[in-house]
Scaffold this motif. Structure first.
Motif, mmCIF file in Angstrom:
data_model
loop_
_atom_site.group_PDB
_atom_site.id
_atom_site.type_symbol
_atom_site.label_atom_id
_atom_site.label_comp_id
_atom_site.label_asym_id
_atom_site.label_seq_id
_atom_site.Cartn_x
_atom_site.Cartn_y
_atom_site.Cartn_z
ATOM 1 N N SER A 188 0.044 -1.205 10.641
ATOM 2 C CA SER A 188 -0.634 -1.015 9.368
ATOM 3 C C SER A 188 -0.581 -2.303 8.559
ATOM 4 O O SER A 188 0.370 -3.071 8.672
ATOM 5 C CB SER A 188 0.063 0.113 8.596
ATOM 6 O OG SER A 188 -0.560 0.322 7.364
ATOM 7 N N PRO A 189 -1.577 -2.546 7.720
ATOM 8 C CA PRO A 189 -1.513 -3.725 6.854
ATOM 9 C C PRO A 189 -0.433 -3.558 5.786
ATOM 10 O O PRO A 189 0.091 -2.454 5.583
ATOM 11 C CB PRO A 189 -2.905 -3.770 6.221
ATOM 12 C CG PRO A 189 -3.377 -2.359 6.249
ATOM 13 C CD PRO A 189 -2.783 -1.765 7.496
ATOM 14 N N ARG A 190 -0.143 -4.630 5.082
ATOM 15 C CA ARG A 190 0.825 -4.609 3.989
ATOM 16 C C ARG A 190 0.355 -3.610 2.937
ATOM 17 O O ARG A 190 -0.830 -3.527 2.620
ATOM 18 C CB ARG A 190 0.921 -6.003 3.381
ATOM 19 C CG ARG A 190 1.938 -6.132 2.289
ATOM 20 C CD ARG A 190 2.021 -7.593 1.802
ATOM 21 N NE ARG A 190 3.062 -7.724 0.825
ATOM 22 C CZ ARG A 190 2.928 -7.408 -0.458
ATOM 23 N NH1 ARG A 190 1.782 -6.945 -0.909
ATOM 24 N NH2 ARG A 190 3.938 -7.568 -1.301
ATOM 25 N N ILE A 191 1.291 -2.868 2.393
ATOM 26 C CA ILE A 191 0.986 -1.893 1.352
ATOM 27 C C ILE A 191 1.214 -2.564 0.000
ATOM 28 O O ILE A 191 2.283 -3.110 -0.266
ATOM 29 C CB ILE A 191 1.855 -0.621 1.498
ATOM 30 C CG1 ILE A 191 1.699 -0.016 2.901
ATOM 31 C CG2 ILE A 191 1.527 0.390 0.405
ATOM 32 C CD1 ILE A 191 0.282 0.383 3.274
ATOM 33 N N LEU A 192 0.209 -2.527 -0.844
ATOM 34 C CA LEU A 192 0.274 -3.181 -2.152
ATOM 35 C C LEU A 192 1.102 -2.371 -3.136
ATOM 36 O O LEU A 192 1.186 -1.145 -3.019
ATOM 37 C CB LEU A 192 -1.144 -3.353 -2.708
ATOM 38 C CG LEU A 192 -2.129 -4.105 -1.807
ATOM 39 C CD1 LEU A 192 -3.523 -4.084 -2.429
ATOM 40 C CD2 LEU A 192 -1.651 -5.531 -1.575
ATOM 41 N N ASN A 193 1.693 -3.050 -4.106
ATOM 42 C CA ASN A 193 2.395 -2.329 -5.165
ATOM 43 C C ASN A 193 1.426 -1.378 -5.845
ATOM 44 O O ASN A 193 0.313 -1.763 -6.222
ATOM 45 C CB ASN A 193 2.977 -3.293 -6.192
ATOM 46 C CG ASN A 193 4.220 -3.985 -5.684
ATOM 47 O OD1 ASN A 193 4.193 -5.181 -5.408
ATOM 48 N ND2 ASN A 193 5.295 -3.252 -5.533
ATOM 49 N N ALA A 194 1.825 -0.117 -5.949
ATOM 50 C CA ALA A 194 1.030 0.980 -6.511
ATOM 51 C C ALA A 194 -0.219 1.274 -5.684
ATOM 52 O O ALA A 194 -1.118 1.974 -6.145
ATOM 53 C CB ALA A 194 0.683 0.736 -7.979
ATOM 54 N N GLY A 195 -0.270 0.777 -4.449
ATOM 55 C CA GLY A 195 -1.372 1.096 -3.550
ATOM 56 C C GLY A 195 -1.313 2.562 -3.143
ATOM 57 O O GLY A 195 -0.228 3.110 -2.931
ATOM 58 N N VAL A 196 -2.484 3.187 -3.043
ATOM 59 C CA VAL A 196 -2.588 4.600 -2.692
ATOM 60 C C VAL A 196 -3.198 4.717 -1.296
ATOM 61 O O VAL A 196 -4.295 4.214 -1.047
ATOM 62 C CB VAL A 196 -3.456 5.375 -3.710
ATOM 63 C CG1 VAL A 196 -3.607 6.834 -3.296
ATOM 64 C CG2 VAL A 196 -2.886 5.247 -5.116
ATOM 65 N N SER A 197 -2.474 5.379 -0.404
ATOM 66 C CA SER A 197 -2.960 5.651 0.952
ATOM 67 C C SER A 197 -2.977 7.163 1.132
ATOM 68 O O SER A 197 -2.034 7.843 0.715
ATOM 69 C CB SER A 197 -2.047 4.999 1.993
ATOM 70 O OG SER A 197 -1.975 3.599 1.787
ATOM 71 N N THR A 198 -4.038 7.694 1.730
ATOM 72 C CA THR A 198 -4.165 9.148 1.848
ATOM 73 C C THR A 198 -4.198 9.582 3.304
ATOM 74 O O THR A 198 -4.752 8.904 4.164
ATOM 75 C CB THR A 198 -5.417 9.672 1.112
ATOM 76 O OG1 THR A 198 -6.573 8.998 1.612
ATOM 77 C CG2 THR A 198 -5.303 9.456 -0.387
ATOM 78 N N LEU A 199 -3.570 10.747 3.543
ATOM 79 C CA LEU A 199 -3.494 11.353 4.866
ATOM 80 C C LEU A 199 -3.819 12.832 4.744
ATOM 81 O O LEU A 199 -3.590 13.433 3.694
ATOM 82 C CB LEU A 199 -2.076 11.255 5.430
ATOM 83 C CG LEU A 199 -1.365 9.932 5.538
ATOM 84 C CD1 LEU A 199 -0.741 9.558 4.232
ATOM 85 C CD2 LEU A 199 -0.311 10.044 6.597
ATOM 86 N N VAL A 200 -4.307 13.395 5.827
ATOM 87 C CA VAL A 200 -4.562 14.832 5.894
ATOM 88 C C VAL A 200 -3.832 15.390 7.101
ATOM 89 O O VAL A 200 -3.855 14.797 8.187
ATOM 90 C CB VAL A 200 -6.078 15.124 6.008
ATOM 91 C CG1 VAL A 200 -6.330 16.587 6.260
ATOM 92 C CG2 VAL A 200 -6.808 14.651 4.767
ATOM 93 N N ARG A 201 -3.177 16.534 6.902
ATOM 94 C CA ARG A 201 -2.505 17.242 8.007
ATOM 95 C C ARG A 201 -3.219 18.556 8.209
ATOM 96 O O ARG A 201 -3.281 19.392 7.298
ATOM 97 C CB ARG A 201 -1.026 17.486 7.644
ATOM 98 C CG ARG A 201 -0.262 18.320 8.677
ATOM 99 C CD ARG A 201 0.102 17.437 9.847
ATOM 100 N NE ARG A 201 1.165 17.977 10.654
ATOM 101 C CZ ARG A 201 0.974 18.730 11.739
ATOM 102 N NH1 ARG A 201 -0.234 19.075 12.103
ATOM 103 N NH2 ARG A 201 1.991 19.123 12.454
ATOM 104 N N ASP A 202 -3.819 18.748 9.388
ATOM 105 C CA ASP A 202 -4.465 20.014 9.725
ATOM 106 C C ASP A 202 -3.943 20.485 11.073
ATOM 107 O O ASP A 202 -2.950 19.951 11.581
ATOM 108 C CB ASP A 202 -5.997 19.890 9.700
ATOM 109 C CG ASP A 202 -6.540 18.873 10.698
ATOM 110 O OD1 ASP A 202 -5.835 18.509 11.657
ATOM 111 O OD2 ASP A 202 -7.689 18.436 10.513
ATOM 112 N N GLU A 203 -4.610 21.446 11.677
ATOM 113 C CA GLU A 203 -4.132 22.005 12.947
ATOM 114 C C GLU A 203 -4.121 20.969 14.078
ATOM 115 O O GLU A 203 -3.457 21.149 15.093
ATOM 116 C CB GLU A 203 -4.960 23.230 13.355
ATOM 117 C CG GLU A 203 -6.416 22.960 13.656
ATOM 118 C CD GLU A 203 -7.323 22.903 12.423
ATOM 119 O OE1 GLU A 203 -8.519 22.566 12.594
ATOM 120 O OE2 GLU A 203 -6.849 23.181 11.316
#
Length: 188
Positions: free
Chosen positions: A156-171
């Motif tokens: 993964s690239p560097r995560i910025l301060n206060a950076g928002v990354s989103t994920l979804v968990r489904d079946e």
């Protein structure tokens, strides 16, 4: 389906000066507090059910700032969302750490595999505890990178301060939607 927004804490003085923080409990600085308020703009377009964080103060304060703007209180703390422990190198700059340990094997360094394992375990626990919910989890750059890399199967690239990354968990499992607010498909 669980929607999870992983948010990195705002800046600290150690971030500003390029010091390895790891599990050291370093507070936000004024820039970090402003970054936390700015993260709200990316989060406010969705109805969030819950707000959780790492136990370290830079993450919990970021979460509380976000929560105050979104009208939700932090409801839980996940120790497994804490940053990687850098052992004796904590407080060193990268250059200083390299001069002491050029192989990168700092005494007391948490193994990368252990970081990945506990990070994935934390998001699984959130999804199991809060199924069919939208959750904001405020954590740290290293643990977020480890989680995203494990799910995507590529670094993964560097995560910025206060950076928002989103994920979804489904079946079908986890899917990374965004990294630092940018569609994940743009990162290869």
């Amino acid at each position: 389906m669980t929607l999870l927004a992983l948010v990195r804490h705002g800046e600290t003085d150690w971030n500003l000066h390029g010091r390895l923080q790891g599990s050291s409990d370093i507070p936000l600085n004024s820039t970090g507090r402003a970054q936390a308020r700015e993260a709200v703009y990316e989060l406010e377009g969705h109805a969030w059910d819950l707000l959780v964080s790492s136990p370290l103060s830079r993450a919990s304060e970021t979460a509380d700032i976000i929560g105050s703007h979104l009208g939700i209180e932090r409801s839980d703390v996940y120790p497994d969302l804490a940053e990687r422990h850098f052992g004796e190198a904590e407080g060193f700059t990268d250059y200083d750490a390299y001069s002491h340990w050029p192989d990168g094997l700092y005494p007391g360094l948490e193994p990368r595999g252990a970081l990945i394992e506990r990070g994935v375990q934390a998001v699984e626990m959130i999804a199991q505890t809060y199924p069919d919910s939208s959750v904001i989890a405020v954590a740290h750059g290293g643990i977020i990178r480890a989680i995203l890399g494990a799910i995507r199967g590529i670094p993964s690239p560097r995560i910025l301060n206060a950076g928002v990354s989103t994920l979804v968990r489904d079946e079908n499992g986890w899917t990374v939607r965004t990294i630092n607010g940018i569609p994940a498909r743009r990162y290869h």
